[in-house]
Scaffold this motif. Structure first.
Motif, short mmCIF file in Angstrom:
data_model
loop_
_atom_site.label_atom_id
_atom_site.label_comp_id
_atom_site.label_asym_id
_atom_site.label_seq_id
_atom_site.Cartn_x
_atom_site.Cartn_y
_atom_site.Cartn_z
N THR A 107 0.83 -1.19 0.00
CA THR A 107 0.00 0.00 0.00
C THR A 107 0.87 1.24 0.00
N PHE A 108 1.95 1.17 0.75
CA PHE A 108 2.84 2.32 0.80
C PHE A 108 3.47 2.56 -0.57
N ALA A 109 3.88 1.50 -1.22
CA ALA A 109 4.49 1.64 -2.54
C ALA A 109 3.51 2.27 -3.52
N ALA A 110 2.27 1.81 -3.47
CA ALA A 110 1.25 2.36 -4.38
C ALA A 110 0.98 3.82 -4.06
N TRP A 111 0.87 4.10 -2.78
CA TRP A 111 0.61 5.48 -2.36
C TRP A 111 1.76 6.39 -2.77
N SER A 112 2.97 5.89 -2.55
CA SER A 112 4.14 6.71 -2.85
C SER A 112 4.22 7.01 -4.35
N ALA A 113 3.97 6.01 -5.17
CA ALA A 113 4.01 6.24 -6.62
C ALA A 113 2.93 7.23 -7.04
N GLU A 114 1.79 7.11 -6.41
CA GLU A 114 0.71 8.03 -6.75
C GLU A 114 1.05 9.46 -6.32
N GLN A 115 1.71 9.58 -5.18
CA GLN A 115 2.14 10.90 -4.75
C GLN A 115 3.11 11.51 -5.76
N ASP A 116 4.00 10.69 -6.26
CA ASP A 116 4.92 11.17 -7.29
C ASP A 116 4.16 11.68 -8.51
N GLU A 117 3.16 10.93 -8.88
CA GLU A 117 2.38 11.32 -10.06
C GLU A 117 1.61 12.62 -9.79
N ILE A 118 1.09 12.75 -8.61
CA ILE A 118 0.39 14.00 -8.26
C ILE A 118 1.37 15.17 -8.31
N ASP A 119 2.55 14.95 -7.79
CA ASP A 119 3.56 16.01 -7.82
C ASP A 119 3.94 16.36 -9.26
N ARG A 120 4.08 15.34 -10.08
CA ARG A 120 4.43 15.60 -11.48
C ARG A 120 3.34 16.43 -12.16
N LEU A 121 2.12 16.02 -11.95
CA LEU A 121 1.01 16.75 -12.56
C LEU A 121 0.94 18.18 -12.04
N ALA A 122 1.15 18.33 -10.74
CA ALA A 122 1.09 19.67 -10.15
C ALA A 122 2.20 20.55 -10.72
N GLY A 123 3.36 19.96 -10.92
CA GLY A 123 4.47 20.74 -11.47
C GLY A 123 4.17 21.23 -12.87
N LEU A 124 3.66 20.35 -13.69
CA LEU A 124 3.32 20.74 -15.07
C LEU A 124 2.21 21.79 -15.06
N PHE A 125 1.24 21.60 -14.19
CA PHE A 125 0.11 22.53 -14.08
C PHE A 125 0.60 23.93 -13.66
N ALA A 126 1.50 23.94 -12.69
CA ALA A 126 2.00 25.23 -12.20
C ALA A 126 2.87 25.93 -13.25
N ASP A 127 3.57 25.14 -14.01
CA ASP A 127 4.50 25.73 -15.00
C ASP A 127 3.84 26.03 -16.33
N GLY A 128 2.60 25.71 -16.49
CA GLY A 128 1.96 25.92 -17.78
C GLY A 128 2.40 24.91 -18.82
N ALA A 129 2.96 23.80 -18.34
CA ALA A 129 3.47 22.78 -19.26
C ALA A 129 2.54 21.59 -19.38
N ALA A 130 1.39 21.66 -18.76
CA ALA A 130 0.45 20.53 -18.82
C ALA A 130 -0.36 20.59 -20.12
N GLY A 131 -1.00 19.49 -20.43
CA GLY A 131 -1.92 19.45 -21.57
C GLY A 131 -1.25 19.78 -22.88
N THR A 132 -1.68 20.88 -23.47
CA THR A 132 -1.07 21.31 -24.72
C THR A 132 0.00 22.37 -24.48
N ALA A 133 0.22 22.71 -23.24
CA ALA A 133 1.30 23.64 -22.85
C ALA A 133 1.23 24.95 -23.61
N ALA A 134 0.04 25.39 -23.91
CA ALA A 134 -0.08 26.61 -24.70
C ALA A 134 -1.07 27.60 -24.11
#
Lengths: 861, 439
Positions: A597-624
């Motif tokens: 469960t910890f491994a799954a949670w941890s990987a999901e946290q990484d993915e949330i962080d990745r998405l948040a980073g792209l979202f904050a930087d304007g690099a998500a989706g079509t990045a435009a």
């Protein structure tokens, strides 16, 4: 006792490679024979070592025999003892491995729960083995507002950014003898109760696992452990992903409430990933996208509770004292001779009022504004109905146009200069989360943290150590058991100072403090907030008094600039996209599945962080479209490996239940989504003839199908249950014949579902056309791309033929409109509908559609 | 790496010949019916918001030199019952409950929820674990006894974690319920949408296709679970006809004998009807309104009264149905309320609470286990004697949940073993131990 099955034994033996069979034949065959004759009981011992079946302290051929017996079902043996290759099963292979070990071969015994060495890096170790089980106890006192604030061991709460890193460094410094002489000894001895004000903690002794974790942490400071790191993408790399056409279909159903058009499919098929992203983004518009946005947002903020719950939008605004034009339009409707006008107007006005915060979210998204505007908007959304209250002088081109939503400032409130702060100042939001004289806006604070910063305050300190401690003066301010949460919670509560319990701005003109407080000793003229609470502020920052008139605006500015804000957005939209909440952090190290469960949670946290980073930087989706763009975030989430995962690969089959429990987005459709899908796929809505707007899935069967009222019932059903399955059956039974009738009543060229066949086409008449049509139906209803000779096509045709044969054999009626079973098409209303069915073809198709409407893949996306 | 998880447990079961490789719900779905269920029926009633047990089953008068605990205690004393150790507060309509039901009741006082957070308290009390993920007791019971029932576990909100062991069902209006019990019936007249034999064909083809889809060994766990849920749902939903046969046109009035609008009555009625029809084995009922941070005495009165009237109705109706001897009832809340009033005459959150167990025809009732001080702090007990002991331990929700598992006979069930509670050594149901002596 179960009897061994000789076929199974033979099968197991034959599964072993020839080489190994030859190698072990002399050992194995006698063992098989013995295993057939004797059943050996494994000694019951929680401490039995891996492989030591008989718990005699040594691994011998007898243990291999025991494992073999377990493999064929004549013995029982714990996985932690007999699954020596840790592949999730006890098989003959385990017995062979044990045998090898018994005869001195260099094999490793690695049972689940055993001690196989697994590299855990320092960060993970700290979080998994120290922070979660131990430091969450320490922090009740060892924090800046705690009784141990003056010590050298002051921790930072989980609500703070980078709290893990901060705390890790605090302990590293504390235990570094060159920095803190004697600190290491103190750190290790205090929780044992040695000279510790808080006494022994968590029952720790020098031999206990928790204390050993602390020792290991200190050792790791001296000898850091670095493992190969893996990203969340690597974690999910063992899963296969859906193809682009499937991604497009999901996007179309989710965002546009329809199937992708042929043009969209062709574009994606001939393009690259960028094309796919652009195509999906183009789906994000229109009423159905609004519906998606508002449903997903409401699943978080539940402001629709004022539509379906005990309080309505009018009540949220109070009375005509607060909003002098509150009832103007309802009263106007009451003066008409048609009594239904009163009800209709009231209903529309109430819906307009209640939907205001969700409309703001949709408005921000649709206009490519940053997510931050949801909190910083200096306006609110109204349509002609709610506009009559909030902006009574405003003129709309069509005063009955419910869908004409516009930005306005609230001029309808009795006081001028209403200080808008997006959703935070919404009367609907404030009433969905009402306060009280003792709650003092804490509920509003709690949900502000949760919705917009992704912080669940209640999870910061779910335990109290001693209830008697609560019996202190003003415990939320002074008692460490309370301050761990209230230090975080109360300043934001203070920022809501200008709104009273029911969301009225400065109810007494000067402030919104309750009279019960103002009549006491603490209150002083001019106060806006309680003197026995923390000052309004955010995250350790006290709000300047110059912001008193605009405290929520000040708060909104702080929140949107906080580094947790993008992450909060990802978590906000997570259930709407993934059909489930983010995985909860496991906290119980004794849980047998903690590691997985910890491994799954941890990987999901990484993915949330990745998405948040792209979202904050304007690099998500079509990045435009700039930073914090909602559509781009939704697009990026749709493309996440967590969401596009569709299948396990062979190598991952032993790692399923906990590790990949959250992978994939295949989810049971909500009543709203299923309602839209039925309409989109079939061209028909499931509604009574007498009122096509009364959709059965949204009205009569809403709650039976797992729907929510956003008030007392806020948790959506995530899986089918028996009651829900009957809703599906009724849907299929009521709709199938109706759809067939409407389809065959149209010209072939304009049919959606039956373009290749006529009411007299059977497989015998034109098999190719028939198969082509079945392929089309599977594609349209189920998203399956099949060849015309696929087994599933055969199955569907077999169903059609069996029904026809049955009807012919039973000499059943040849008309749909009368005689025999009921066909739910409005023949009485529309004489052009086809009724004759002499060859029972339409009845056959009716059965096929009932079959498809109830299919797993129709009900899940 | 610890990997003895549920999946592996299932595999082990498979190796033992109990199932092939089918996961639990699938196995249940194909399980051979063993006839109508005639065992106990389980009801858990949640007083949501945190009830004030010092004005209920753990009555407290006002200690000298300390803040007032209860206003009623300024004029009245603790109420006693002849021949019973159970005491209660002269508040709301408590007398109606305790005077009538004390012989059917075990009161456990001094339960330390270890929290004042609502969500955490609800979770802790109904699952036995403070962390997320453990099933509600009612769900666990349904996973053991209700696997062949279409509505094994019914709920009306509140904590309904199933941990994937079973499904829960929310109930709504009876007209729609009747339609759903016979989904092939046209709502008017007596016609159907598909002739019965044709519907059988459709159903068979659906089942065959679902089985084919499910046989794919590469499915994600989530897909597997979704398919299993659908399969299980379909395998039991035809039993709902039995419920349709006994559903009244209208449910009981939601106005109780005190004139309060009391939805607990209809919740109880629907639960009992489901029990009677044999479609459910456990139910979670919910009474809201206990979170009285202001004007406590007035505001707490109504929900507590409604709770009592709901319990009365539950037993009366069960008696009328002839199933009262099968009923097992537990009444609980996420925590208690402070033994003092705040500035708004309200009472805030307090981790110490109580639990009521109810059952007829057993020897362990008419007792009180556990104790609190005069200022409502939990006392430690010697688990072997159930008497106050400074070296003993406090009763926690895990002990209550372990007791509930024992009461339901599922303490050793495989599903319970998947969610172990810390060893709990209290035997609340050993009548020979009597009540906890407080003086």
């Amino acid at each position: 006792m179960l009897r061994p099955n000789t076929r199974t034994l033979h099968h197991l033996f034959m599964q072993i490679s020839n080489r190994k069979r030859r190698e072990y034949r002399s050992w194995l065959m006698p063992l098989f024979v013995i295993a057939l004759v004797f059943a050996i009981a494994a000694p019951a011992s929680a401490q039995t070592a891996c492989g030591d079946f008989n718990d005699d302290g040594v691994v011998t051929a007898t243990d291999a025999l025991g494992a073999l017996g377990a493999a064929v079902g004549i013995n029982s043996c714990a996985m932690s003892v007999c699954d020596v290759n840790d592949d999730g099963t006890v098989s003959a292979t385990d017995a062979l491995t044990l045998l090898g070990s018994a005869v001195g071969q260099p094999v490793t015994l690695d049972c689940p729960g055993g001690s196989a060495a697994i590299c855990v890096n320092d960060d993970d170790f700290f979080f998994q083995q120290v922070w979660s089980p131990i430091l969450t106890d320490c922090i009740a006192c060892h924090q800046s507002a705690g009784v141990a604030a003056s010590t050298r061991y002051v921790l930072t709460a989980a609500s703070q950014p980078d709290y893990l890193t901060t705390n890790y460094e605090v302990i590293r410094a504390l235990t570094d003898e060159s920095v803190t002489p004697g600190g290491r000894t103190l750190f290790l001895s205090k929780p044992l109760g040695v000279s510790h004000y808080g006494g022994q903690r968590l029952g720790m002794t020098e031999a206990s696992t928790l204390h050993q974790n602390l020792v290991e942490l200190v050792d790791r400071f001296d000898t850091p452990v670095a493992c190969e790191t893996s990203s969340s993408a690597d974690f999910y790399a063992g899963l296969s992903n859906q193809d682009w056409s499937a991604t497009l279909r999901r996007a179309a159903i989710l965002f546009a409430g329809r199937l992708p058009t042929d043009s969209e499919r062709a574009t994606v098929a001939s393009g690259n990933e960028s094309t796919l992203r652009q195509t999906i983004r183009s789906l994000m518009q229109g009423d159905d996208f609004d519906a998606f946005l508002m449903e997903a947002a409401n699943d978080q903020i539940h402001t629709d509770g004022l539509l379906y719950g005990n309080m309505d939008g009018f009540a949220a605004l109070g009375s005509e004292y607060s909003y002098p034009h509150l009832l103007d339009r309802v009263n106007e409707a009451g003066e008409t001779p048609e009594p239904e006008d009163d009800w209709l107007t009231y209903e529309r006005m109430n819906r307009s009022l209640a939907r205001e915060p969700l409309r703001l979210i949709a408005h921000v998204a649709n206009n490519e504004r940053p997510w931050s505007e949801v909190l910083t908007a200096d306006y609110m959304m109204v349509n002609p109905y709610s506009g009559s209250i909030y902006v009574p002088d405003m003129v709309f081109p069509d005063r009955d146009d419910f869908d004409d939503w516009r930005e306005v400032t609230n001029e309808g409130y009795r006081l001028p200069n209403f200080p808008h702060a997006g959703i935070l100042s919404s009367p609907i939001f404030l009433n969905r989360y009402p306060s009280s004289a003792s709650n003092r806006n804490r509920r509003r604070s709690r949900y502000t943290w949760r919705f917009f910063l992704g912080v669940d305050i209640e999870s910061l300190a779910p335990r109290t150590s001693d209830p008697a401690i609560l019996n202190t003066e003003n415990p939320t301010l002074n008692n460490v058991n309370c301050t761990v949460c209230h230090t975080v919670m109360d300043p934001i509560a203070g920022a809501f100072q200008n709104w009273d319990d029911m969301g009225q701005f400065r109810i007494s003109d000067n402030d919104s403090l309750p009279w019960t407080y103002k009549g006491g000793d603490l209150y002083q003229w001019g106060d806006l907030w309680y003197r026995d609470m923390r000052s309004p502020g955010f995250n350790g920052l006290v709000m300047p008094s110059s912001e008193n008139d605009h405290s929520l605006q000040w708060l909104a500015a702080q929140i949107v600039n906080d580094q947790r804000f993008p992450r909060g957005a990802v978590e906000f939209w997570w259930p709407g996209m993934f059909g489930r909440s983010p995985t909860a952090r496991p906290t119980d190290v004794d849980d047998p599945s903690y590691a997985e469960t910890f491994a799954a949670w941890s990987a999901e946290q990484d993915e949330i962080d990745r998405l948040a980073g792209l979202f904050a930087d304007g690099a998500a989706g079509t990045a435009a479209n700039g930073a914090l763009n909602i559509k781009d975030l939704l697009l990026e989430m749709l493309m996440s490996p967590l969401m596009t995962a569709t299948r396990l690969t062979g190598s991952e089959q032993g790692e399923t239940e906990q590790v990949y429990a959250g992978a994939g987005r295949e989810r049971l459709l909500t009543p709203e989504q299923l309602d839209r899908k039925v309409a989109s796929v079939t061209g028909q809505v499931w509604a009574p003839d007498w009122d096509p707007t009364w959709h059965e899935l949204l009205e009569r069967y809403r709650y039976f199908y797992g729907g929510i009222d956003s008030d007392g019932n806020i948790a959506r059903a995530e899986r089918m249950n028996a009651m829900m399955s009957t809703v599906v059956e009724r849907l299929a039974n009521e709709m199938a014949c109706r759809i067939v009738v409407y389809e065959f009543s149209a010209l072939a060229g304009s049919r959606t579902l039956f373009p290749y066949v006529e009411p007299d086409t059977t497989p015998a008449v034109d098999e190719q056309a028939f198969r082509n049509n079945v392929v089309l139906l599977h594609d349209r209803f189920l998203g399956e791309t099949l060849s015309t000779n696929d087994a599933e096509v055969d199955r569907t045709i077999a169903l059609f033929e069996e029904i026809r044969a049955l009807r012919i054999a039973q000499n059943r009626g040849q008309f749909l409109s009368w005689g025999g079973s009921h066909c739910n098409a409005p023949f009485w209303q529309d004489e052009t509908l086809v009724s004759g069915d002499p060859d029972h073809v339409m009845r056959g198709w009716t059965a096929v559609l009932a079959y498809l409407l109830g299919d797993y893949k129709f009900l899940h996306e | 790496m610890a990997k003895f998880d549920r999946r592996q447990f299932l595999k082990l079961m498979g190796m033992a010949g109990l199932t092939a490789v089918a996961p639990l719900p699938l196995r249940r779905a194909y399980a051979q019916s063993t006839g109508p269920y005639t065992g106990p029926l389980y009801v858990q009633i949640a007083a949501e918001g945190g009830w004030d047990v010092t004005s209920f089953c753990d009555p407290k008068v006002n200690p000298g030199g300390a803040p007032i605990i209860n206003q009623w205690a300024t004029t009245s004393g603790v109420q006693t019952i002849a021949g019973s150790p159970i005491e209660y507060a002269p508040y709301a309509v408590n007398q109606a409950l305790f005077d009538r039901f004390h012989d059917d009741m075990l009161v456990v006082n001094g339960v330390d929820a270890l929290t004042e957070s609502h969500d955490t308290g609800v979770r802790h009390n109904w699952s036995g674990r403070i962390s997320p993920g453990y099933p509600s007791w009612a769900a666990l019971v349904a996973s053991a006894y209700g696997t062949e029932m279409p509505l094994g576990f019914i709920t009306n909100g509140g904590y309904r974690e199933t941990a994937g062991l079973t499904q829960y069902t929310l109930l709504g209006d009876t007209g729609a319920l009747r339609n759903l019990a016979r989904p092939n019936a046209v709502p008017w007249g007596d016609n159907v949408y598909h002739e019965a034999d044709e519907l059988d064909v459709i159903t068979r083809y659906r089942s065959e296709r679902l089985a084919a889809l499910r046989s794919d060994t590469d499915l994600l766990p989530r897909t597997q679970a979704n398919m299993d849920a659908l399969l299980q749902a379909r395998s039991t939903n035809n039993q709902l006809i039995a419920l349709a046969d006994i559903l009244p046109d209208e449910l009981v009035s939601s106005t109780d004998t005190d004139g309060n609008t009391n939805y607990l009555l209809q919740q109880a009625q629907l639960a009992l009807l489901c029990f009677q029809a044999g479609v459910s084995v456990s139910a979670h009922l919910q009474m809201w309104g206990f979170d009285t941070h202001e004007d406590h005495d007035a505001e707490h009165h109504a929900p507590l009264s409604m709770l009592v009237r709901g319990i009365e109705y539950l037993w009366d109706t069960a008696e009328a149905m002839g199933i009262d001897d099968r009923l097992v009832v537990v009444v609980n809340s996420e925590f208690g309320r402070t033994p003092w009033y705040n500035d708004e005459n309200g009472k805030d959150h307090w981790p110490i609470g109580s639990t009521l167990f109810m059952r007829r025809g057993v020897d362990w009732t008419n007792r009180v286990i556990g104790a609190t001080t005069e200022t409502h702090e939990a006392q430690s007990l010697d688990p072997t004697t159930l008497q106050i002991s400074p070296s003993g331990v406090r009763i926690e929700p895990k002990d209550i949940q372990q007791a509930l598992r024992t009461l339901a006979g599922i303490e050793s069930h495989a599903n319970a073993a998947l969610f172990p509670l810390n060893d709990s050594s209290f035997d609340f149901f050993d009548a020979s131990l009597g009540s906890t002596q407080t003086s």
